[in-house]
Design an enzyme around this catalytic site. Structure first.
Site, PDB file in Angstrom:
ATOM      1  N   THR B  94       0.815  -1.210   0.000  1.00 50.24           N
ATOM      2  CA  THR B  94       0.000   0.000   0.000  1.00 50.24           C
ATOM      3  C   THR B  94       0.846   1.256   0.000  1.00 50.24           C
ATOM      4  OG1 THR B  94      -1.719  -1.190   1.181  1.00 50.24           O
ATOM      5  CG2 THR B  94      -1.848   1.187   1.230  1.00 50.24           C
ATOM      6  N   THR B 170       2.066  -4.609   4.576  1.00 50.21           N
ATOM      7  CA  THR B 170       2.047  -4.917   6.000  1.00 50.21           C
ATOM      8  C   THR B 170       1.789  -6.395   6.302  1.00 50.21           C
ATOM      9  OG1 THR B 170      -0.289  -4.302   6.114  1.00 50.21           O
ATOM     10  CG2 THR B 170       1.325  -2.598   6.640  1.00 50.21           C
ATOM     11  N   ASP B 171       1.181  -7.117   5.361  1.00 45.28           N
ATOM     12  CA  ASP B 171       0.783  -8.500   5.646  1.00 45.28           C
ATOM     13  C   ASP B 171       1.943  -9.360   6.126  1.00 45.28           C
ATOM     14  OD1 ASP B 171      -1.804  -7.904   4.788  1.00 45.28           O
ATOM     15  OD2 ASP B 171      -2.029  -9.880   3.853  1.00 45.28           O
ATOM     16  N   LYS B 247       2.039  -8.202  13.380  1.00 43.40           N
ATOM     17  CA  LYS B 247       0.819  -7.481  12.992  1.00 43.40           C
ATOM     18  C   LYS B 247      -0.333  -8.113  13.754  1.00 43.40           C
ATOM     19  CE  LYS B 247      -1.941  -6.037   9.000  1.00 43.40           C
ATOM     20  NZ  LYS B 247      -2.052  -5.979   7.526  1.00 43.40           N
TER      21      LYS B 247
END
Lengths: 421, 421
Positions: B94, B170-171, B247
């Site tokens: 992103t 971020t995953d 996360k």
């Protein structure tokens, strides 16, 4: 006064006769009454007279005045009609290693004496019934035992229990609690508890957890709960909804946490006050019902970078698969065609997130949309382990599995408390 | 004043000449200088004179005055010798969808112009170098790309970067950060950052995360860090050690958390202050070194009740297996003989806990001791995902894998902060 003595106890406006049990201390007597129930007596608050010294032989293996009727059924005699009846069901684990203390053999039932001998602080809080469903370390818990446990809980409630406490090893407590939450409609509390530290250790949490669980089982919250230490101190236990709880630490006594919300309530150990901070199902709101069937052929796969796609081959022909994806619910794009094949072959595939908190949402990114197009079902913010148990249940009991997995059946799927924007 | 105009800027005691870029606003100009570097200019603090209107054509696809040398290498010209040089490496995700904005083709390099056009707030903080290692959603990240990324970071540091910022989806950021932490010895900060909300959303975190990551990359902490929002507000970013971060929420901007400890430090967005609250490796303490080889044939299996033992068959012949067990590190007893066979056949099997917090300890219960007897290695409190990456690295680079998995190599295994008693 010694164990085995027959005594008469005068306390407030009541008089009991019974036999002193070995769990008694100088300050606190546990007396087994004729009906098989035991009562705890604070010496400061009672006058005790010995009627016959050594009237019974007590050796710890052949329990005195067993509450069992001649037909082997647990007695349903209520000793103190002012107290509720709580059924204690043992499945094993650290806490049961205390309560179900008779070494060696697995016994099918244990009685109030056993409970009070191990945890004298339970005395005076309830009339107790006890039974053993299993005697295993909880990593060996399996879906068939969940069914037996649900049936045992049903029987206890039918027999008049005002609440049920399930003693369970902590490793898989969250899975078992979730299973019972889906299997049972309950008019009374069903409270799981366990122990992170065994009774022989100074920091053991077994007494406080057991006492708090009994208090919770007497409350008006007719849900499947987990009751464990709520802090590192011995001040409060937290009450967690069985479908939203997770063991988040290997060793801390307050390892269990509600995910994505505050815990449902607390039990203050000192004041013995049970308080709830969120809505819950009230005692008596529903009739007792049970749907204990599970589809065992459901797997859970956690996706990590570099995962061998062959793990999906193991799932071939299975009824269900929970994927613990990354972020909003993703896996490597290369896996998606294989997942689509599984779905076409009849496997129900449900997406959860290894983030644990927050909702999956596969409408944001391309790979997510591809998963939805392939037929993957989103489980909202259902925890991955709970989703596995739920899918096992839904495949046997829901007419529309996709609808079931997208809907909250037992508090496992929350309305979005944190809006996704 | 319009994009493409050639201007002279007088600010404090400096004068620049360059071309106005499209990222400029009424309050803030971004000016591309002759050397290819861009500078952000606050209109309130500078006098700007237009030397030639429309001197350059700007269309957003053919960047003006590219910093690339004729041989295609990124320019190493430092514009402002008072500022450090930060290398921005994009892997996709992103945040990169903002910075690496040229639609369509994956470009091998991007320049300071691209960065400043997307995030004008980065201007004036550093001289920037930019390169693209990948342009993927991070769920498609794979171990071979970790190697390329590590090599790119090494090259950037060798070329003089005073710090590196890695823009990453971020995953799987935590897995990639862990990989680089094992692969690289670094004399400068390597800071991963990303974005939970894309730039077109009002709540986007991309600017603050990018700015904070650059500030962290200028700090004296020569470790692999993750820099993401530290709260739901836009006040601080948290700095996490790459091997201890996770996360923990699918959508919140402060989804990333250090597990089992406080985060290493913070970047205050308003004051631009980087602070550390725990010990860390100082800038320049070690020389640059790289060991980028990984054994790809390592799997991770999460044990849940009812797990099909056939998952272990997939691991047969693999070099390594991370088990995400229950509690202190357990699996169903029935799996232990199969695990022992795997170990006898040469697979290194390492135990971690799905609790995520706390240490595994297989010396407490029978099933744990059986696992140790079978040859399972305990990974302390190493996170399961980090343990997978570490085992991939250790199998290629460690003389004694068991010793390596039981020792902290990059902060992934903590001294016991919460004593197990």
């Amino acid at each position: 006064m010694n164990p085995g003595d027959r005594v008469r106890v005068d306390r407030e406006d009541r008089t009991y006769e019974g036999v002193v049990l070995p769990s008694s201390t100088d300050d606190h007597l546990v007396v087994k009454l004729e009906g098989g129930y035991n009562v705890g007596v604070d010496r400061d608050e009672a006058a005790v007279e010995v009627l016959a010294e050594g009237a019974y032989e007590i050796d710890g293996t052949d329990s005195v005045g067993s509450e069992d009727d001649e037909d082997g059924e647990a007695s349903e005699i209520e000793f103190d009609e002012d107290l509720p009846t709580i059924s204690l069901i043992s499945t094993g684990g650290t806490i049961a290693s205390t309560v179900d203390y008779r070494t060696g053999a697995v016994t099918a039932q244990f009685d109030a004496e056993d409970v009070l001998r191990a945890v004298p602080d339970l005395a005076g809080r309830a009339n107790y019934r006890g039974r053993v469903v299993a005697n295993i370390l909880s990593e060996n818990m399996e879906p068939p035992i969940w069914r037996e446990l649900a049936e045992a809980v049903r029987e206890e409630i039918e027999a008049g229990a005002d609440g049920v406490v399930v003693m369970h090893g902590t490793d898989t407590m969250q899975y078992s609690a979730a299973a019972l939450a889906f299997m049972l409609e309950t008019p009374v509390p069903i409270v799981f508890t366990g122990s992170q530290r065994s009774a022989d250790r100074p920091s053991s949490d077994n007494v406080m957890n057991a006492v708090s669980a009994v208090e919770a089982a007497k409350s008006d919250c007719a849900e499947v709960l987990v009751c464990m230490h709520g802090s590192e101190s011995d001040d409060v236990c937290a009450l967690h909804r069985g479908t939203r709880v997770r063991k988040n630490h290997t060793s801390r006594r307050d390892a269990f946490e509600t995910i994505g919300a505050e815990s449902l309530g607390t039990v203050d150990y000192e004041t013995e006050t049970v308080e709830f901070r969120r809505d819950y199902q009230q005692r008596g709101d529903t009739d007792l019902a049970i749907e204990p069937e599970l589809e065992d052929d459901v797997e859970l796969l956690k996706f990590t970078p570099g995962m061998d796609p062959q793990f999906l081959d193991v799932v071939e022909g299975s009824e269900g698969l929970i994927i613990e994806g990354t972020g909003l619910g993703h896996v490597h794009t290369d896996l998606i065609p294989r997942i689509e094949e599984l779905i076409e072959d009849g496997t129900t595939v449900v997406m959860t997130s290894q983030c644990l908190e927050g909702r999956v949402c596969d409408r944001v990114y391309d790979t997510g949309r591809d998963l939805l197009d392939a037929g993957v079902i989103e489980a909202g913010d259902t925890l991955p382990g709970t989703a596995k148990v739920k899918l096992m249940w839904a495949l046997e009991n829901s007419a529309d599995v996709e609808e079931a997995m997208s809907t909250s059946l037992a508090g496992e799927l929350q309305e979005r408390s944190v809006p996704w924007e």
